[in-house]
Design a protein around this motif. Structure first.
Motif, PDB file in Angstrom:
ATOM      1  N   MET A  52       0.821  -1.212   0.000  1.00  0.00           N
ATOM      2  CA  MET A  52       0.000   0.000   0.000  1.00  0.00           C
ATOM      3  C   MET A  52       0.854   1.262   0.000  1.00  0.00           C
ATOM      4  SD  MET A  52      -3.418  -0.400   2.369  1.00  0.00           S
ATOM      5  CE  MET A  52      -3.846   1.323   2.112  1.00  0.00           C
ATOM      6  N   VAL A 174      -4.205  -5.428  -5.484  1.00  0.00           N
ATOM      7  CA  VAL A 174      -5.081  -4.290  -5.213  1.00  0.00           C
ATOM      8  C   VAL A 174      -4.470  -3.263  -4.262  1.00  0.00           C
ATOM      9  CG1 VAL A 174      -7.136  -5.694  -5.612  1.00  0.00           C
ATOM     10  CG2 VAL A 174      -6.228  -5.490  -3.304  1.00  0.00           C
ATOM     11  N   ALA A 175      -3.431  -3.669  -3.502  1.00  0.00           N
ATOM     12  CA  ALA A 175      -2.902  -2.785  -2.458  1.00  0.00           C
ATOM     13  C   ALA A 175      -2.405  -1.439  -2.986  1.00  0.00           C
ATOM     14  CB  ALA A 175      -1.805  -3.495  -1.666  1.00  0.00           C
ATOM     15  N   SER A 177      -3.260   0.219  -5.684  1.00  0.00           N
ATOM     16  CA  SER A 177      -4.428   0.999  -6.109  1.00  0.00           C
ATOM     17  C   SER A 177      -5.230   1.470  -4.905  1.00  0.00           C
ATOM     18  CB  SER A 177      -5.316   0.156  -7.028  1.00  0.00           C
ATOM     19  OG  SER A 177      -4.623  -0.205  -8.202  1.00  0.00           O
ATOM     20  N   PHE A 178      -5.334   0.620  -3.902  1.00  0.00           N
ATOM     21  CA  PHE A 178      -6.042   0.989  -2.679  1.00  0.00           C
ATOM     22  C   PHE A 178      -5.309   2.143  -1.993  1.00  0.00           C
ATOM     23  CE2 PHE A 178      -7.868  -0.707   1.568  1.00  0.00           C
ATOM     24  CZ  PHE A 178      -8.917   0.184   1.476  1.00  0.00           C
ATOM     25  N   ALA A 181      -5.998   5.272  -3.850  1.00  0.00           N
ATOM     26  CA  ALA A 181      -7.354   5.760  -3.579  1.00  0.00           C
ATOM     27  C   ALA A 181      -7.425   6.452  -2.224  1.00  0.00           C
ATOM     28  CB  ALA A 181      -8.343   4.596  -3.637  1.00  0.00           C
ATOM     29  N   TYR A 198      -7.469  -2.491   9.578  1.00  0.00           N
ATOM     30  CA  TYR A 198      -7.452  -3.880   9.088  1.00  0.00           C
ATOM     31  C   TYR A 198      -6.835  -4.809  10.125  1.00  0.00           C
ATOM     32  CZ  TYR A 198      -6.481  -7.989   6.257  1.00  0.00           C
ATOM     33  OH  TYR A 198      -6.417  -9.287   5.787  1.00  0.00           O
TER      34      TYR A 198
END
Length: 429
Positions: A52, A174-175, A177-178, A181, A198
């Motif tokens: 992330m 996905v990390a 992109s997460f 975001a 989380y």
């Protein structure tokens, strides 16, 4: 909680199918599906905290006035160093005190470190927080592997690991992109708030649903001589040490890619904010490999799957090296080769882990701990060298990638005494 234990009928062939009998699994009250998901969820703490941060590196540089781009890689490497070092003691502690207390303690440390990162006033304090986060996730990774080994063995273990890895490896997809975001809405420090949230969810899930899988009768007193003896047993087992070194070699190539990926995609290929999408597209290969491995390993075997993937890894590395040296590596070709690299890695790592852990059921926690430390620290050392050699071209990465794959192939060939692509008729002593 029902204390009926799973009885493993383990064939002397470590790569043979394993039959599991017994009324209730060790992970009761969890069913099989929930067990796989929760194992994947706690394992995912590590890659989530790692990946992330990738899109946040330029923002971190701006906040702390970091001019040297390669220095920013320390945000990633400090985390992995904490992760690698922490594993030395996690296994022996869990073998002595049980899986649950050590796992939950690691998750609490992870949450505290995330708070420290949110408030970090300097780059150095951020690096300390990252190292502590890595230390906390060392418990989640080691104990997740130990819990799986407590409950399953052989190809069944490889299948469970692959199913967990399929979820676990989807995180790097996905990390980034997460993370991107999150930064569209808040400051980069908001990423650590998400990581903390989380971690708390995973902590509560484990607290209320995950049982202790190591009975008191199988625990060992925490004493230095016993720990050192368990380390000796692990290091002197040809299969365990060989596949630990092999896993470290392929992780070195992967870490080298991750450490310099943001610079490659934004510097060489000028993707800017689209970097997370490119990274996600490449990382899909690992998730696909995990799915295929879970479906096929029971029929084909761990060695055939992983050795074939290793040969493919070498071929991909050779093509990338030649293309980089000739300066004919456009983005589509690089993306294709990197995706194949990830796909091969996904087929190898779960099977290498299962093969390394197969002979160590009697000291699963300590063996998993030492295995994790060896693979992580070796991978970090290699990956850091590759990352720090980044010079604005792909030649340093391609060279390191090729050397890692050739060394790994040599290690596996030595471990298997030249008998690749086929199950052994007896365990390697």
């Amino acid at each position: 909680m029902v204390n009926t234990e799973v009885q493993h009928v383990v064939d002397v062939n470590a790569d043979a199918p394993i039959e599991v009998t017994g009324e209730v699994p060790k992970h009761y009250p969890m069913g099989f599906a929930e067990f796989v998901v929760v194992i994947a969820a706690i394992m995912a703490l590590n890659p989530l905290a790692m990946d992330m941060m990738l899109p946040a590196l330029p923002n971190i540089a701006s906040s702390f006035h970091i001019d040297a781009a390669n220095r920013l890689q320390m945000v990633l490497s400090s985390f992995m160093i904490g992760f690698g070092v922490g594993q030395f003691l996690i296994g022996p502690l869990s073998d002595s005190f049980g899986r649950r207390p050590v796992l939950l303690g690691g998750m609490v440390l992870y949450a505290i470190a995330s708070v420290l990162a949110i408030a970090a006033p300097s780059f150095e304090m951020l690096l300390l927080a990252r190292a502590l986060e890595g230390l906390g996730t060392s418990a989640t990774r080691v104990i997740a592997t130990s819990i799986v080994r407590d409950c399953y063995a052989g190809r069944r273990m490889a299948s469970v690991v692959s199913l967990a890895m399929m979820v676990f490896i989807a995180v790097p997809v996905v990390a980034p992109s997460f993370g991107q975001a999150v930064m569209l809405m808040v400051h980069w420090r908001g990423i650590f708030a998400v990581l903390m949230a989380y971690g708390i969810v995973a902590l509560l899930w484990s607290l209320f649903r995950l049982p202790e899988t190591l009975p008191a009768s199988e625990r060992k007193a925490f004493a230095i001589p016993q720990v050192l003896d368990a380390y000796r047993q692990t290091l002197t087992n040809r299969q365990t040490l060989g596949y630990a070194l092999a896993a470290g070699g392929v992780q070195g190539a992967l870490f080298g890619f991750v450490f310099c990926s943001q610079q490659v995609f934004t510097g060489i290929y000028q993707l800017g904010p689209y970097f997370p999408l490119a990274f996600a597209a490449i990382a899909v290969g690992v998730a696909v490999a995990g799915f295929l491995n879970a479906r096929l390993v029971g029929r084909i075997g761990m060695r055939v799957m992983s050795h074939s993937a290793l040969v493919g890894f070498v071929v991909v590395a050779a093509i990338m090296y030649v293309a980089a040296k000739l300066q004919i590596l456009p983005l589509p070709l690089f993306m294709a080769l990197a995706a194949l690299m990830m796909f091969s890695f996904g087929l190898m790592i779960a099977n290498f882990t299962a093969l390394a852990m197969e002979p160590q059921g009697h000291i699963a926690g300590t063996a998993s701990s030492l295995y994790g430390s060896i693979t992580t620290l070796l991978g970090i050392g290699i990956g850091a060298v590759i990352g720090q050699d980044y010079n604005g071209t792909l030649v340093p990465f391609a060279t390191g990638f090729l050397l890692c794959t050739l060394a790994t192939l040599a290690v596996v060939a030595i471990t298997e005494k030249g008998r690749l692509f086929r199950p052994h008729h007896h365990p390697i002593a």
